[in-house]
Structure formats: structure tokens, C-alpha cells
Scaffold this motif. Structure first.
Motif, PDB file in Angstrom:
ATOM      1  N   UNK A   1       0.824  -1.214   0.000  1.00 41.40           N
ATOM      2  CA  UNK A   1       0.000   0.000   0.000  1.00 41.40           C
ATOM      3  C   UNK A   1       0.858   1.265   0.000  1.00 41.40           C
ATOM      4  N   UNK A   2       1.961   1.247   0.758  1.00 43.69           N
ATOM      5  CA  UNK A   2       2.814   2.427   0.844  1.00 43.69           C
ATOM      6  C   UNK A   2       3.437   2.759  -0.508  1.00 43.69           C
ATOM      7  N   UNK A   3       3.737   1.717  -1.301  1.00 42.09           N
ATOM      8  CA  UNK A   3       4.289   1.961  -2.631  1.00 42.09           C
ATOM      9  C   UNK A   3       3.276   2.698  -3.494  1.00 42.09           C
ATOM     10  N   UNK A   4       2.030   2.239  -3.458  1.00 41.77           N
ATOM     11  CA  UNK A   4       0.981   2.874  -4.263  1.00 41.77           C
ATOM     12  C   UNK A   4       0.753   4.324  -3.829  1.00 41.77           C
ATOM     13  N   UNK A  28       3.028   4.453 -16.849  1.00 39.99           N
ATOM     14  CA  UNK A  28       4.363   3.845 -16.755  1.00 39.99           C
ATOM     15  C   UNK A  28       4.761   3.471 -15.330  1.00 39.99           C
ATOM     16  N   UNK A  29       4.406   4.295 -14.357  1.00 41.45           N
ATOM     17  CA  UNK A  29       4.725   3.969 -12.967  1.00 41.45           C
ATOM     18  C   UNK A  29       4.021   2.690 -12.535  1.00 41.45           C
ATOM     19  N   UNK A  30       2.754   2.558 -12.895  1.00 38.69           N
ATOM     20  CA  UNK A  30       1.999   1.356 -12.516  1.00 38.69           C
ATOM     21  C   UNK A  30       2.505   0.115 -13.259  1.00 38.69           C
ATOM     22  N   UNK A  31       2.993   0.300 -14.469  1.00 40.27           N
ATOM     23  CA  UNK A  31       3.504  -0.828 -15.244  1.00 40.27           C
ATOM     24  C   UNK A  31       4.857  -1.299 -14.714  1.00 40.27           C
ATOM     25  N   UNK A  32       5.789  -0.358 -14.544  1.00 42.53           N
ATOM     26  CA  UNK A  32       7.170  -0.737 -14.211  1.00 42.53           C
ATOM     27  C   UNK A  32       7.384  -0.985 -12.721  1.00 42.53           C
ATOM     28  N   UNK A  33       6.625  -0.313 -11.863  1.00 39.74           N
ATOM     29  CA  UNK A  33       6.841  -0.467 -10.421  1.00 39.74           C
ATOM     30  C   UNK A  33       5.863  -1.473  -9.814  1.00 39.74           C
ATOM     31  N   UNK A  34       4.590  -1.353 -10.151  1.00 36.58           N
ATOM     32  CA  UNK A  34       3.572  -2.230  -9.575  1.00 36.58           C
ATOM     33  C   UNK A  34       3.455  -3.539 -10.348  1.00 36.58           C
ATOM     34  N   UNK A  35       3.794  -3.515 -11.652  1.00 36.48           N
ATOM     35  CA  UNK A  35       3.758  -4.733 -12.445  1.00 36.48           C
ATOM     36  C   UNK A  35       2.454  -4.988 -13.170  1.00 36.48           C
ATOM     37  N   UNK A 215      -7.317   2.752  -4.829  1.00 36.48           N
ATOM     38  CA  UNK A 215      -7.670   3.652  -3.728  1.00 36.48           C
ATOM     39  C   UNK A 215      -6.455   4.293  -3.076  1.00 36.48           C
ATOM     40  N   UNK A 216      -5.427   3.519  -2.648  1.00 39.55           N
ATOM     41  CA  UNK A 216      -4.253   4.189  -2.062  1.00 39.55           C
ATOM     42  C   UNK A 216      -3.502   5.047  -3.076  1.00 39.55           C
ATOM     43  N   UNK A 217      -3.455   4.603  -4.315  1.00 38.08           N
ATOM     44  CA  UNK A 217      -2.785   5.390  -5.356  1.00 38.08           C
ATOM     45  C   UNK A 217      -3.483   6.741  -5.529  1.00 38.08           C
ATOM     46  N   UNK A 218      -4.802   6.728  -5.559  1.00 39.49           N
ATOM     47  CA  UNK A 218      -5.567   7.961  -5.728  1.00 39.49           C
ATOM     48  C   UNK A 218      -5.427   8.874  -4.521  1.00 39.49           C
ATOM     49  N   UNK A 219      -5.403   8.279  -3.315  1.00 38.20           N
ATOM     50  CA  UNK A 219      -5.221   9.083  -2.102  1.00 38.20           C
ATOM     51  C   UNK A 219      -3.888   9.814  -2.142  1.00 38.20           C
ATOM     52  N   UNK A 220      -2.842   9.110  -2.560  1.00 40.97           N
ATOM     53  CA  UNK A 220      -1.532   9.744  -2.680  1.00 40.97           C
ATOM     54  C   UNK A 220      -1.536  10.869  -3.690  1.00 40.97           C
TER      55      UNK A 220
END
Length: 261
Positions: A1-4, A28-35, A215-220
Motif C-alpha cells: 500500500x505504501x508503494x501505491x 508507466x509507474x503502474x507498469x514498471x513499479x507495480x507490475x 484507492x491508495x494510489x488515488x489518495x496519494x
């Protein structure tokens, strides 16, 4: 969650600083970091950028710098096209969609290097001119057509690629109106917020949103928007644009390399 949350912060800061561009970094962030794959990342990016844009738009409305009639017209046209973009994204091959996204990012990077960092006075006629007495547009058929076309393109790309569309709206408003840059950015954010809502709802109805990430990604992203708006008055505009352009070019190159391999 902290990554997102951390990735969302990055997107929100970029969006707050520029009024555009955060969306093209989201996928790109979601593709390369989250997979995630692009079709999975697109609706999450759209949701995060949309919520962050709502935050910035509300601040702009409070400051009286949003041209709300123009924003409403662009959003109405964009809302009609965003679901079509979402529908097409589910039927286009992943690699083809990734190449299209990378090409869009390269165009955005080029614009970031070429666009003037501050308002530049000009004597050329533009379709949408401000009335100096009211601070609002003088609406003509040419102005309305230009605004509607910009919103239509932004909405379609919003649904197709999971981007907010600010990379279309900001250059369009810069070229076809005499709005100051702060007003352009705020108006763009208002449109992004409205158009993104349509795309997210379409994706949610088809079950394509991974809420545990979204949800955590949007909150950030929403938190990052406040930080970006606060920093925007303290940092050099030209340096910000070029730094963003460099990041976008690197991300596009990495995406193309990923497809090639």
C-alpha cells in the motif's frame, strides 16, 4: 500500500505543478513499479488523476481563475468520447496500445521542452479572446468549435490511454486563447476532473478497476496535488517543464524497449 501511495504522490505533485502531464506518468509507474499491464493500469491512472484534478480545480474555482463555461463545454464533449476510448482499449492489442501511449509521451516531452515557461504577450488573433472588462471569453462560433474539438480529443485519449487529457488541453488553450497560464492550468484541471469521472465509471462497470491498488494510489495523488500547488509558486517554471519532459522521454523509451523485447 505504501508503494501505491508514494507513486500517487509523485503523480499529484506533477499535476499540481504543471496542470497537465501527471497522467502520462501514471501508467508507466503502474507498469514498471507495480507490475500491471496497460489495460489494468489505465483506469487506475484515470481515477487517480481525476481525483487529484478535482482537488486542483476546486482551488482554482476558489481563486476565480477557472473559465467554467469553457471547461463545461470541453467536459461535455470529452465525457461522450471517454467511454468509447475505454471500449476500444479493451479491444486493441496490448503492445499496440503501449506503442501509441509511448508516442503520445514523446510528443508531450517535446511540447514540454518547446512550450514557453511563462505567459508571452502576443498580438496575433486567437479564436477565444478575453473581454478585458469582464475577464471572460468573447464567445463566437469559432471559439466554441475550437473548445469543443479540444475536449473531444482529450476525452477519447483519456478513456483509451488512462490519461487525464491535460497534455491536449493545456497546449490547446495556450494556442487558441489569450488566457494567462494559471487560468489555463486551472481550467484544464476542471475538465480533467469531469472527463475522468466518465472514464472511471465505464471501467468500473466492466469490472476493470483493481480497487486495492486504485484507492491508495488515488489518495496519494490527491495529497500530492496540494504539495504541487504549494510548490508551483516557488520553483522555476522553465526548469520544471524541462525536467518533466526529460522524465516523460525516458519513460516513453523504456515502454518502447519493453514492447520490443
Amino acid at each position: 500500500m505504501m508503494i501505491e501511495i508514494g507513486l500517487g504522490l509523485i503523480v499529484g505533485v506533477v499535476l499540481g505543478l504543471t496542470g497537465a502531464g501527471g497522467g502520462v506518468l501514471t501508467v508507466p509507474l503502474l507498469i514498471f513499479v507495480v507490475g500491471l499491464e496497460l489495460p489494468q493500469a489505465a483506469p487506475i491512472g484515470l481515477m487517480a488523476v481525476g481525483l487529484a484534478a478535482w482537488t486542483g480545480a476546486i482551488i482554482g474555482l476558489r481563486d476565480g481563475i477557472v473559465r467554467y463555461k469553457a471547461a463545461a463545454l470541453m467536459a461535455c464533449c470529452g465525457v461522450l468520447l471517454a467511454p468509447i476510448g475505454v471500449w476500444m482499449a479493451g479491444r486493441v492489442a496490448h503492445d499496440v496500445l503501449a506503442v501509441v501511449f509511448a508516442l503520445v509521451m514523446l510528443w508531450v516531452a517535446l511540447r514540454a521542452f518547446r512550450r514557453p515557461p511563462t505567459d508571452v504577450s502576443t498580438t496575433k488573433a486567437v479564436p477565444c479572446e478575453l473581454n478585458p472588462l469582464t475577464g471572460r471569453f468573447r464567445w463566437t462560433s469559432r471559439c466554441a468549435a475550437t473548445v469543443a474539438a479540444s475536449g473531444t480529443l482529450a476525452g477519447f485519449l483519456s478513456g483509451l490511454l488512462g490519461v487525464g487529457g491535460g497534455f491536449v488541453l493545456v497546449p490547446a488553450l495556450s494556442r487558441f486563447s489569450d488566457l494567462p497560464m494559471r487560468s489555463i492550468a486551472a481550467t484544464s484541471l476542471a475538465v480533467i476532473g469531469l472527463v475522468s469521472l466518465s472514464g472511471v465509471l465505464s471501467a468500473a462497470l466492466t469490472g476493470n478497476v483493481q480497487w486495492a491498488i486504485a484507492l491508495p494510489f488515488s489518495a496519494g495523488a490527491m495529497i500530492g496535488m496540494f504539495a504541487g500547488r504549494a510548490l508551483s509558486t516557488r520553483l522555476d517554471g522553465q526548469l520544471l517543464q524541462r525536467a518533466f519532459g526529460l522524465v516523460a522521454a525516458v519513460a516513453a523509451s523504456a515502454l518502447l524497449l519493453r514492447v520490443a523485447l
